[in-house]
Design an enzyme around this catalytic site. Sequence first.
Site, PDB file in Angstrom:
ATOM      1  N   GLY A  38       0.814  -1.211   0.000  1.00  0.00           N
ATOM      2  CA  GLY A  38       0.000   0.000   0.000  1.00  0.00           C
ATOM      3  C   GLY A  38       0.848   1.262   0.000  1.00  0.00           C
ATOM      4  N   TYR A 139      -2.850 -18.338  -3.906  1.00  0.00           N
ATOM      5  CA  TYR A 139      -3.597 -17.132  -3.540  1.00  0.00           C
ATOM      6  C   TYR A 139      -5.068 -17.458  -3.339  1.00  0.00           C
ATOM      7  CZ  TYR A 139      -6.399 -12.959  -4.289  1.00  0.00           C
ATOM      8  OH  TYR A 139      -7.359 -11.977  -4.166  1.00  0.00           O
ATOM      9  N   PHE A 167     -14.901  -9.980  -8.486  1.00  0.00           N
ATOM     10  CA  PHE A 167     -14.403 -10.413  -9.780  1.00  0.00           C
ATOM     11  C   PHE A 167     -13.338  -9.379 -10.214  1.00  0.00           C
ATOM     12  CE2 PHE A 167     -17.427 -13.442  -8.996  1.00  0.00           C
ATOM     13  CZ  PHE A 167     -17.402 -14.433  -9.962  1.00  0.00           C
ATOM     14  N   ARG A 302      -2.534 -18.232 -21.920  1.00  0.00           N
ATOM     15  CA  ARG A 302      -1.890 -18.508 -20.641  1.00  0.00           C
ATOM     16  C   ARG A 302      -2.559 -19.713 -20.000  1.00  0.00           C
ATOM     17  NH1 ARG A 302      -2.024 -12.523 -18.030  1.00  0.00           N
ATOM     18  NH2 ARG A 302      -4.240 -12.920 -18.441  1.00  0.00           N
TER      19      ARG A 302
END
Length: 352
Positions: A38, A139, A167, A302
């Site tokens: 951040g 993740y 999303f 990918r």
Amino acid sequence: MTQRYLVTGGAGYVGSVVAAHLLARGHRVTVLDDLSTGFAEAVPEGAEFVEGRIQDAARWLDGSYDGVLHFAAFSQVGESVARPEKYWENNVGGTMALLAAMRAAGVRKLVFSSTAATYGEPETVPITETAPTTPTSPYGASKLAVDHMIGGECAAHGLAAVSLRYFNVAGAYGALGERHEPESHLIPLVLQVALGRREAISVYGEDYPTPDGTCVRDYIHVADLAEAHLLALDAMTGGAATGAPATETSATGASATAASVPAGEHLICNLGNGNGFSVREVVETVRKVTGHPIPEITAPRRAGDPAVLVASADAARERLGWTPSRPDLADVVADAWTFARRTATRDEEGRA
């Protein structure tokens, strides 16, 4: 009624925008962030800032807080594959420490920043909350583990919690926008081409079973996302976050109070527009909004990229009274473009 909230990860993209919305409603906000991803300047004016890790939340969290909004997490899919231990330690271990601190302080309301990555490659679209959860990265797995952890905390200790599975978040809110290092999200990457910071945008695969052959994704404006978080608090606090009960509009057009989330319940809601935009639609929208040519480079697919990822947000509409008010992709891109130019100008001035 003024409430006090702890916003973990409030110096990041989504956390800072949610903190700003809370402040705009007159609430007291403390941002807890270690600034590993951040930016201190992203903490909204009026918020108290504590530089620290969520693992140490017990040092600052006490019974004066009415709830916690939890955004502090690492979120790079590729990095999570290369360094899974970093994601388990921070995303899972950090949340475990945060839940313990909340339990000790008697803070019993939580909104958690979850992700569509918990679903992995969907079997059907639009994706509902009942879809199988088979994440394809550490993740996504770490976020799913936290969802399970929160569910257990609610059942055992009377926590009221809402997990919001995002999303694709995009756009900006005033001076607050998207900055990642490295950047991996499509809209800011295409805007980098418009700014002259990148020569071209890579389009990974053009032979998907979609109208133009490129992947389709569901984009949601970050301000719409922030409003969903306040409505989630409303569902647990009787309208404290926005100043009025959350409402929904039924099929007949009648307005009704959205169902509450009582102590002991863990509600999971997807957040998305319910409409998808292809990679090429995004690129063409950026061309129109910015007035810049955007060269494309066609690249191989990918691994693990599903053809279509689109959310069903019916649960958020029915339980929280949430409906996105900024569904137009051009509006999302325009706000992101304003932020990107402002950031580029500031960076140039800083180097001068």
